[in-house]
Design an enzyme around this catalytic site. Structure first.
Site, PDB file in Angstrom:
ATOM      1  N   LYS A 163     -13.349   0.068  -4.262  1.00 10.59           N
ATOM      2  CA  LYS A 163     -14.447   0.255  -3.307  1.00 10.59           C
ATOM      3  C   LYS A 163     -15.582   1.046  -3.949  1.00 10.59           C
ATOM      4  CE  LYS A 163     -11.962   0.016   1.122  1.00 10.59           C
ATOM      5  NZ  LYS A 163     -11.614   0.649   2.379  1.00 10.59           N
TER       6      LYS A 163
ATOM      7  N   GLU B  59       0.808  -1.225   0.000  1.00 11.16           N
ATOM      8  CA  GLU B  59       0.000   0.000   0.000  1.00 11.16           C
ATOM      9  C   GLU B  59       0.840   1.273   0.000  1.00 11.16           C
ATOM     10  OE1 GLU B  59      -3.795   0.109   2.172  1.00 11.16           O
ATOM     11  OE2 GLU B  59      -3.287  -1.867   2.930  1.00 11.16           O
TER      12      GLU B  59
ATOM     13  N   HIS C 156       8.472 -25.997   4.191  1.00  8.93           N
ATOM     14  CA  HIS C 156       7.811 -27.170   3.618  1.00  8.93           C
ATOM     15  C   HIS C 156       7.282 -26.887   2.215  1.00  8.93           C
ATOM     16  CE1 HIS C 156       8.116 -29.385   7.427  1.00  8.93           C
ATOM     17  NE2 HIS C 156       8.065 -28.164   7.938  1.00  8.93           N
TER      18      HIS C 156
END
Ligand code: PA5
Length: 398
Positions: A383, A273, A289
């Site tokens: 948004k 951001e 892993h």
């Protein structure tokens, strides 16, 4: 062409496998940046020009926010229905959600009940009468959080609210719910002192954390760190500025274990951001892993990666040993890498100093990219388009 090589903050010889800048210039016909094109992190006028809304100043306010958060939370009392529960669910997104994640990480096994951070619409499975719901939204207007809050209200679940205002504050006031309301304009991610401080104090006051860490001591530790890595400390003596130079032009991948895993997540979101940059984070030991295997292809991107291992002086020996082996393997593959150690007398202070370090490094990186760190244009656009599509229905169900 890589500007780091030309302005004295990176010696390519120190970087295993790094390309010779002279070769690179020959190969692609690109030219080294001219000195007058360089952005220095040490000139206040340059910082003001690229960071006009003063995101650097916002980061420096972190200790002050923590102290204020304590005052905001002080009058709050939670009745038995709110504290005699089997779980706490925090409804939040993005810059508001990470505060609760950091608190959960710092409290660790001192939490009396599980703390679930729900980053979605509605409520998580299993939420019921013996769940304390905390709706946390800086703006008080976030669709997913409002949706979960509405569901909790409909089911009459014990609920508290953390916000600056918006519909969330209005609904909490109308319903007489415990409301931790703070005043702060600007970006949600810059309110991290409130995000962490208010959730921490709410849980501490409700008796949810055994032996809670002292917020004031954590604020002091952050203050002390900021004196060492803040904007007024020149690059040559400032490891956060040096780290930004090292990441510049690369994709940072941040590793962290336990409390530092949440901090690594915060680094990733701040690099996204503030610096508008790609970034990834990996929790340890899980990264051993899978992620370690993924550092091979595409081969031409190998030089573009920059691994940062976020270390905690209190990490278990088994984890320290894993970091050692990872370092060895990355070294053999000539992967660019560095370690950052969190400082402080308590877990919370180490989490918060880790956050402050990453926040500053992300803003320094934005400045190197000559990108204003404050506006989040794509996020706002998204948004706005969603709001247009769903009208005023906060649940997004329409
Ligand atoms: O950093 C941001 O701006 C976002 O991640 C927001 O925090 C997120 O969209 C949620 O908004 P709010 O914090 O206002 O609930």
């Amino acid at each position: 062409m890589d500007a780091r090589d030309y302005f004295g903050y990176k010696n390519p010889d120190e970087e295993p496998g790094g390309p010779d800048p002279a070769d690179a210039a020959d190969e692609d016909g690109d030219r080294p940046p001219l000195f007058e094109e360089a952005v220095t992190l040490d000139d206040p006028a340059t910082l003001r020009r690229i960071d006009p809304d003063d995101m650097l100043g916002r980061v420096m306010e972190l200790p002050g926010q923590l102290v204020q958060a304590r005052h905001v939370a002080a009058p709050i009392t939670l009745d038995e229905r709110m504290t005699d529960v089997d779980a706490v669910v925090v409804l939040a997104m993005g810059g508001s959600a990470i505060g609760a994640e950091l608190v959960a990480a710092a409290a660790g096994d001192r939490l009396r009940v599980p703390l679930i951070v729900h980053r979605d619409y509605g409520l998580p499975a299993g939420a019921g009468e013996r769940t304390l719901v905390v709706a946390a939204s800086h703006s008080g207007e976030t669709a997913e959080t409002l949706s979960g809050f509405a569901a909790a209200q409909e089911r009459k679940l014990p609920t508290a609210v953390i916000t600056t205002g918006g519909r969330l504050a209005a609904s909490a006031t109308a319903a007489g719910l415990p409301l931790l309301q703070y005043r702060l304009g600007g970006q949600p991610r810059a309110a991290i002192g409130f995000g962490v401080g208010l959730v921490h104090e709410l849980l501490a006051r409700g008796g949810f954390i055994d032996g809670p860490d002292d917020l004031g001591a954590a604020a002091a530790a952050v203050e002390e760190l900021l004196e060492r890595i803040g904007p007024s400390v020149e690059t040559d003596a400032n490891p956060a500025k040096q780290l930004a130079w090292a990441i510049f032009g690369r994709i940072p991948v941040i590793y962290g274990h336990g409390p530092m895993a949440a901090v690594a997540h915060r680094w990733k979101t701040q690099l996204n951001e503030n610096a508008k940059a790609w970034a990834a984070w990996e929790p340890m030991p899980e990264a051993n892993h899978n992620a370690i295997e993924g550092s091979i292809n595409p081969r031409e991107l190998g030089e573009a990666l920059y691994v940062i291992q976020l270390r905690d002086r209190a990490e278990p020996p088994a984890i320290a040993e894993r970091y050692r082996v990872v370092e060895e393997l990355l070294g053999e593959r000539s992967t660019n890498r560095n370690e950052v150690w969190a400082d402080g007398p308590s877990v919370l202070s180490r989490v918060l100093t880790g956050v402050a370090y990453g926040d500053l490094a992300s803003v320094y990186l934005a400045i190197l990219y000559q990108t204003d760190p404050t506006p989040v244009t794509l996020l706002a656009m998204l948004k706005e388009r969603l709001a247009r599509a769903t009208g005023s229905d906060p649940t997004g169900a329409r």
